[in-house]
Design a protein around this motif. Structure first.
Motif, PDB file in Angstrom:
ATOM      1  N   SER A  32      -4.085   5.291  23.143  1.00 15.19           N
ATOM      2  CA  SER A  32      -5.019   5.154  21.900  1.00 15.19           C
ATOM      3  C   SER A  32      -5.813   6.499  21.993  1.00 15.19           C
ATOM      4  N   CYS A  33      -5.482   7.318  22.756  1.00 14.79           N
ATOM      5  CA  CYS A  33      -6.192   8.537  22.948  1.00 14.79           C
ATOM      6  C   CYS A  33      -5.448   9.881  22.408  1.00 14.79           C
ATOM      7  N   SER A  34      -6.095  10.886  21.975  1.00 19.59           N
ATOM      8  CA  SER A  34      -5.366  12.203  21.872  1.00 19.59           C
ATOM      9  C   SER A  34      -5.461  12.825  23.224  1.00 19.59           C
ATOM     10  N   PRO A  35      -3.998  13.168  23.716  1.00 19.80           N
ATOM     11  CA  PRO A  35      -4.241  13.533  25.148  1.00 19.80           C
ATOM     12  C   PRO A  35      -4.430  15.019  25.522  1.00 19.80           C
ATOM     13  N   HIS A  36      -4.931  15.508  26.643  1.00 15.38           N
ATOM     14  CA  HIS A  36      -4.999  16.809  26.823  1.00 15.38           C
ATOM     15  C   HIS A  36      -4.509  16.865  28.471  1.00 15.38           C
ATOM     16  N   TYR A  37      -3.484  17.780  28.669  1.00 13.08           N
ATOM     17  CA  TYR A  37      -2.929  17.671  29.989  1.00 13.08           C
ATOM     18  C   TYR A  37      -3.508  19.107  30.944  1.00 13.08           C
ATOM     19  N   ILE A  38      -3.575  18.699  32.189  1.00 14.40           N
ATOM     20  CA  ILE A  38      -3.958  19.661  33.248  1.00 14.40           C
ATOM     21  C   ILE A  38      -3.041  19.499  34.300  1.00 14.40           C
ATOM     22  N   ARG A  39      -2.101  20.487  34.637  1.00 13.98           N
ATOM     23  CA  ARG A  39      -1.038  20.465  35.790  1.00 13.98           C
ATOM     24  C   ARG A  39      -1.567  21.227  36.708  1.00 13.98           C
ATOM     25  N   CYS A  40      -1.906  20.531  37.807  1.00 13.83           N
ATOM     26  CA  CYS A  40      -2.425  21.287  38.902  1.00 13.83           C
ATOM     27  C   CYS A  40      -1.320  21.606  39.860  1.00 13.83           C
ATOM     28  N   ILE A  41      -1.316  22.884  40.344  1.00 18.95           N
ATOM     29  CA  ILE A  41      -0.333  23.430  41.414  1.00 18.95           C
ATOM     30  C   ILE A  41      -0.862  23.891  42.394  1.00 18.95           C
ATOM     31  N   LYS A  42      -0.400  23.683  43.779  1.00 16.15           N
ATOM     32  CA  LYS A  42      -0.854  24.128  44.850  1.00 16.15           C
ATOM     33  C   LYS A  42       0.198  25.279  45.555  1.00 16.15           C
ATOM     34  N   PRO A  43      -0.580  26.357  45.473  1.00 13.28           N
ATOM     35  CA  PRO A  43       0.504  27.569  45.726  1.00 13.28           C
ATOM     36  C   PRO A  43       1.124  27.682  47.095  1.00 13.28           C
ATOM     37  N   ASN A  44       0.322  27.077  48.110  1.00 10.54           N
ATOM     38  CA  ASN A  44       0.829  27.107  49.292  1.00 10.54           C
ATOM     39  C   ASN A  44       0.347  25.849  50.425  1.00 10.54           C
ATOM     40  N   GLU A  45       1.050  25.545  51.427  1.00 11.66           N
ATOM     41  CA  GLU A  45       0.320  24.595  52.262  1.00 11.66           C
ATOM     42  C   GLU A  45      -0.777  25.022  53.209  1.00 11.66           C
ATOM     43  N   ASN A  46      -0.763  26.262  53.360  1.00  9.59           N
ATOM     44  CA  ASN A  46      -2.148  26.772  54.493  1.00  9.59           C
ATOM     45  C   ASN A  46      -3.281  26.746  53.814  1.00  9.59           C
ATOM     46  N   LYS A  47      -3.587  26.413  52.574  1.00 14.28           N
ATOM     47  CA  LYS A  47      -4.821  26.293  52.007  1.00 14.28           C
ATOM     48  C   LYS A  47      -5.354  27.851  52.132  1.00 14.28           C
ATOM     49  N   ARG A  48      -4.495  28.746  51.889  1.00 13.78           N
ATOM     50  CA  ARG A  48      -4.980  30.147  51.860  1.00 13.78           C
ATOM     51  C   ARG A  48      -4.869  30.846  50.584  1.00 13.78           C
ATOM     52  N   SER A  49      -5.771  31.693  50.207  1.00 11.85           N
ATOM     53  CA  SER A  49      -5.897  32.055  48.890  1.00 11.85           C
ATOM     54  C   SER A  49      -4.827  33.391  48.990  1.00 11.85           C
ATOM     55  N   LEU A  50      -4.071  33.544  47.937  1.00 15.13           N
ATOM     56  CA  LEU A  50      -3.234  34.568  47.544  1.00 15.13           C
ATOM     57  C   LEU A  50      -1.695  34.398  48.263  1.00 15.13           C
ATOM     58  N   ASP A  51      -1.979  33.201  48.943  1.00 16.58           N
ATOM     59  CA  ASP A  51      -0.394  32.965  49.440  1.00 16.58           C
ATOM     60  C   ASP A  51       0.512  32.146  48.533  1.00 16.58           C
ATOM     61  N   TRP A  52       1.625  32.641  48.332  1.00 17.15           N
ATOM     62  CA  TRP A  52       2.522  32.036  47.429  1.00 17.15           C
ATOM     63  C   TRP A  52       3.629  31.605  47.981  1.00 17.15           C
ATOM     64  N   ASP A  53       3.919  30.308  48.036  1.00 19.23           N
ATOM     65  CA  ASP A  53       5.280  29.804  48.571  1.00 19.23           C
ATOM     66  C   ASP A  53       6.029  29.501  47.348  1.00 19.23           C
ATOM     67  N   GLN A  54       7.206  30.418  47.118  1.00 14.66           N
ATOM     68  CA  GLN A  54       7.928  30.124  46.087  1.00 14.66           C
ATOM     69  C   GLN A  54       8.874  28.830  45.925  1.00 14.66           C
ATOM     70  N   GLU A  55       8.980  28.228  47.031  1.00 20.25           N
ATOM     71  CA  GLU A  55      10.023  27.143  47.090  1.00 20.25           C
ATOM     72  C   GLU A  55       8.944  26.082  46.721  1.00 20.25           C
TER      73      GLU A  55
END
Ligand SMILES: Nc1ncnc2c1ncn2[C@@H]1O[C@H](COP(=O)(O)OP(=O)(O)OP(=O)(O)O)[C@@H](O)[C@H]1O
Length: 983
Positions: free
Chosen positions: A597-620
């Motif tokens: 019944s609403c107009s939807p808006h979407y935010i898709r959150c991604i966690k770039p790595n498991e180490n909770k470290r900034s700039l770390d990118w785990d491609q898989e």
């Protein structure tokens, strides 16, 4: 636009030149490495967890995004919040923001930023502020009871949340409602190593006062079995003590007063102690019955919960079974073994906690409830797709809700897309997209879906996980979304839109039954603590679908289904508790109804790595999440027809500067303008279509070219604007300088005139009625009183000489030629320089190399002037009488100015009036002794030389006589004559 976001890669993935999962990931990665965490796919926002503060939130950024359209600014969570808010106001339609992503991806943070944005842009009346405060304060309270430290996130929400904020017609929040989903209650009794129980337990144990600790029988965290499974008692970045204060404050704000808080803390203490309650087996083998090992603990729990400890023990170690019906009902107390007692204990602890959690949510809802209906913005913060090594009933439920959310996403996105093409009259070829309805049906379809079969199996007393497995394999043998694992008998696979998930069937029935025996419910209802009673008495208002479902269940129970293979005789028990799966499915159904019944808006959150470290990118990992979130699908759908669509007006607003025909201003029809612009830029006709109100561009290349041209053009315009601006500023400066000069000049003129008038008055006060006047001295030009008759004020030697004599303060005030009377009564040419404190008599000489051109003959300080004497006739002689020295006698036709200015300066310097006298003869001290000036009025001056003009005719003659200078003076104007100012 001065946003803190940089321009890296493409802001919107639909603009990718190459559409592939890899290019999508590369673009996200490139931006992430540059600190750009937001990217969009059309209206969908992708948010990468930066694991550090980027300085992209707060008042300034909010102001930047407020009221802006997304095409004007880089993607940001504020943009989504603003769009939802604007749409709510302009279209009077409910809005929902669906935030999804795996644990630790940043969903809760995102929902907080949305709340912060809405709170910041809405009104600030007392009532609105109260509502906002309650809504915002609900967050720490929910986090205390519903969040926990997990391996993936130190502040992980262990429940799903849909928060609706209701707005009044003026657009201010007037209340709201929170719906919670699927609290992970198993955490109350067990945690993985390295994880903690819910925050509130640690907060209470650390934050309670000594008095409270004793009253509530609190121990250290390590002493509780329910807290030491994870062997972790603290969480980085969380101060339980401080958090406890915030929780208590939040409780107060939402109306949980201190007595009620105490009841909550008593219950929490009791739940913790339940875990320490052990049982001992009496008897042997199958006949061994459980008894409580430590009665003291049971007593304490009894005291804390307000129940009889004996009844508590009874309810845990035995079970009441009823047989028969009506008057023939017989009740039996069936003893339980240790394992069963432990199961009952844990089930009780879980039920107490989850009911307490529901109670907290109810209290928040009571505080923010609005009686009237209005438009809402709902924010759904719900767990994303989960695929673990071992996936159980919880993952099944979580993935089910994600599957249904994906279904609305596809439905709504494609629906709106298609509707737009139709309403705009655009030709397009429908594209195939993954339709996950069959997968949703596999799970929830009635009568034969996994959830229905699970419920059915739970109704059989002898039903178990293995029998359920058998049924699933049989029923879904031909379902393309279902498969079984031949080698592992207790696993089944569902092919979700996000990939295949292996589910372990063990525990499905038990978790679905979620049994809490009546004995424990009865025990809780006997409690003297109102809270305990209330949480068990509370009956949730039925959801519409539940009623329908009940009817179906009754039908199923009565008749069974011919094709299900279900056993034909099932005992009907209307009081049988509704299963967890059934309840969850209804909640999901209600949620979907709201979302649809609403107009939807979407935010898709991604966690770039498991180490909770900034700039770390785990491609898989990232690629996995892109799949789970259906982002690539999303991109394909968005790119299915046209990658760009925009109203003509907005299109023109962005690109009008690119064509000569539309720059600098296009005031005509926007569509015509767009056509002119595209023609002038040579964009081929097959690349775009015009709808009724919008332009549609098929491929990103022409758009890239437009954007590139825009960047270049804007640079040119910026340079041009800068130079125009500079010129403008310069012109302004010039105009201002001229104006300032004019003002200064007028001001100076005014000052001068004022001074002039003052001096004139002063001269009148000196001369009027005292001395006959000659024509020159009454015609005072407006510059007369400036006084620098010799123009020496700017002469460097004069300046230097005065500075040398008087220091930096010394300035020239008057310079004038005089005829000095020498000691021999000779006339000598001199000049007088008058400063603020001295009179200098100078005589000029030939300029020398050092720049000097005069000598100071005499320096008379004002302080040594005794008085000044003049004649009563119209001559220009005057004598300056100097104390202890010879007097200075001279003549000048500027004597009126000189005497007036001197008297002014004298007064300013010595704060007293100079003495001025008028006499017929003036005795004075000369260097030779005494002398005198003797004046006589004559009608004619004998032997006077002819003059060049009348003005040059001297009106006196001076002749030395013995001991005096005799001065004959022609008659002047009467002494009553006033000076005339010639302006
Ligand atoms: N936009 C952001 N800026 C800075 N840090 C962030 C941001 N988003 C998330 N984080 C960091 O990541 C942590 C985890 O985020 P959050 O709790 O929102 O994840 P979640 O998706 O709600 O996880 P869960 O499902 O476990 O509750 C936060 O505590 C914060 O440290």
């Amino acid at each position: 636009m001065a946003t803190k976001q940089k321009n890296v890669g493409v802001d919107d993935l639909v603009m990718l030149t190459e559409v592939s999962e890899k290019s999508l990931l590369d673009n996200l990665n490139q931006r992430y490495k540059d600190g750009v965490i937001y990217t969009s796919i059309g209206p969908v926002l992708i948010s990468l967890n930066p694991y550090k503060q980027l300085g992209i939130y707060g008042k300034d950024q909010i102001n930047l995004y407020k009221g802006k359209h997304e095409f004007e600014i880089p993607p940001h969570i504020y943009s989504i919040a603003d769009k939802a808010y604007r749409s709510l106001l302009s279209e009077r339609e409910n809005q929902c923001i669906i935030i999804s992503g795996e644990s630790g991806a940043g969903k809760t943070e995102a929902s907080k930023y949305i709340m912060q944005y809405i709170a910041s842009i809405t009104g600030s009346s007392t009532e609105v502020e109260r509502v906002k405060k309650q809504i915002l304060e609900s967050n720490p309270l929910l986090e205390a009871f519903g969040n926990a430290k997990t391996l993936r996130n130190n502040n992980s929400s262990r429940f799903g949340k849909y928060m609706e904020i209701q707005f009044n017609l003026g657009g201010d929040p007037e209340g709201g409602k929170i719906t919670n989903y699927l609290l992970e209650k198993s955490r109350v009794i067990n945690q993985t190593v390295g994880e903690r129980n819910f925050h509130i337990f640690y907060q209470l144990l650390r934050g309670a006062s000594a008095e409270e600790k004793s009253k509530l029988h609190l121990l250290s965290p390590e002493s509780y079995v329910y807290l030491n499974k994870g062997k972790c008692y603290t969480a980085d970045g969380i101060d339980d003590n401080v958090a406890f204060k915030q929780t208590r404050h939040a409780m107060k704000i939402v109306g949980i007063d201190e007595p009620l808080q105490e009841q909550i803390f008593r219950l929490l203490s009791a739940i913790l102690l339940l875990g320490n309650l052990n049982f001992t087996a009496t008897g042997t083998g199958n006949n061994s019955n459980a008894t409580i090992s430590d009665k003291n603990i049971a007593n304490t729990i009894g005291e804390l919960m307000g129940v009889d400890p004996i009844l508590l023990e009874q309810s845990l170690i035995s079970r009441m079974i009823s047989t028969g019906q009506g008057a023939r009902v017989s009740n039996y107390q069936v003893p339980q073994n240790v394992e069963q007692a432990l199961y009952a204990r844990d089930a009780f602890a879980k039920a107490l906690y989850s009911k307490l959690f529901d109670f907290i949510v109810r209290k928040i809802n009571e505080s923010i409830e609005v009686k009237t209906s209005g438009k809402v913005i709902g924010v759904l913060d719900i767990y994303g797709f989960e695929i673990f090594e071992n996936n159980s009933f919880e993952q099944f439920c979580i993935n089910y809700v994600n599957e249904t959310l994906q279904q609305i996403f596809i439905d709504l996105t494609l629906k709106t897309e298609q509707e737009e093409y139709v309403s705009e009259g655009i030709k397009w070829i429908p594209v195939d997209y993954i339709n996950n309805k069959p997968c949703v049906d596999l799970i929830e379809k009635k009568p034969i879906g996994i959830l229905s079969l699970l419920d059915e199996e739970c109704l059989f007393p002898e039903g178990n996980d293995a029998s359920l497995m058998e049924k699933l394999n049989k029923h879904f043998a031909n379902n393309s979304h279902y498969s079984n694992v031949q080698q592992v008998r207790n696993q089944f696979i569902i092919d979700h839109y996000a990939g295949k998930v292996f589910y372990n069937i063990n525990g499905f029935l038990d978790k679905n039954r979620d049994t809490l025996f009546n004995d424990l419910v009865t025990l809780a209802l006997s409690s003297k603590v109102a809270l305990v009673n209330e949480i068990f008495t509370y009956v949730a208002p039925p959801l519409e679908d539940v009623e329908q479902e009940k009817k179906n269940r009754d039908k199923m129970v009565r008749g069974g289904y011919a094709n299900t293979g279900a056993k034909s005789v099932i005992p009907t028990d209307k009081k049988r508790p509704i299963t967890a799966g059934f309840q969850f499915k209804n909640q999901v159904g209600a949620l979907l109804k709201s979302l649809y019944s609403c107009s939807p808006h979407y935010i898709r959150c991604i966690k770039p790595n498991e180490n909770k470290r900034s700039l770390d990118w785990d491609q898989e990992k990232c690629s996995e999440q892109v799949r789970y979130l259906g982002l690539y699908e999303n991109l394909l759908v968005r790119r299915a027809g046209y990658c760009y669509r925009q109203t003509f007006a907005k299109f023109m607003r962005r690109y009008y500067m690119l064509a000569k025909s539309t720059w600098p201003k296009w005031t005509g029809d926007a569509q015509q303008g767009a056509q002119l612009l595209l023609d002038e830029l040579g964009i081929p006709k097959q690349e775009y279509q015009f709808g009724k109100t919008k332009i549609f561009i098929r491929n990103p290349q022409p758009l890239h070219s437009l954007e590139d041209k825009r960047v270049v053009r804007i640079e040119q315009l910026v340079t041009m604007l800068q130079s125009v601006w500079k010129m403008y500023k310069q012109r302004q400066w010039y105009k201002r300088t001229i104006a300032a000069r004019k003002i200064q000049r007028s001001y100076r003129g005014w000052l001068l005139r004022r001074e002039h008038v003052k001096l004139k008055n002063q001269s009148l006060s000196i001369f009027l009625n005292n001395k006959e006047r000659n024509r020159q001295s009454i015609q005072l030009g407006s510059i007369a009183f400036i006084g620098d008759f010799l123009s020496l004020a700017k002469d460097s030697f004069t300046q230097a000489t005065i500075k040398k004599e008087e220091g930096d303060q010394g300035t020239l005030e008057l310079s004038v030629h005089v005829n000095k009377v020498s000691r021999h009564h000779k006339i000598q040419k001199r000049a007088l320089l008058i400063t603020k404190s001295h009179i200098y008599a100078i005589s000029s000489h030939k300029p020398k190399k050092d720049g000097s051109w005069f000598n100071i003959k005499r320096k008379i300080p004002f302080s040594s002037i005794e008085n000044i004497t003049l004649s009563k006739l119209s001559d220009n002689f005057f004598v300056i009488h100097v104390a202890n020295e010879h007097d200075y006698v001279c003549e000048t036709n500027k004597k009126t100015v000189l005497i007036t200015l001197l008297s002014k300066l004298y007064h300013e310097n010595l704060q007293k009036n100079i003495q001025i006298e008028f006499k017929d003869s003036i005795p004075y001290r000369s260097q030779k002794g005494t002398s005198e000036l003797k004046f006589s009025k004559v009608d004619q001056i004998p032997h006077q030389k002819p003059a060049a003009s009348a003005a040059d005719v001297e009106n006196y003659s001076a002749k030395p006589e013995k001991g005096c200078l005799k001065i004959l003076v022609l008659p002047g104007l009467p002494p009553e004559t006033k000076s005339i100012i010639i302006s």
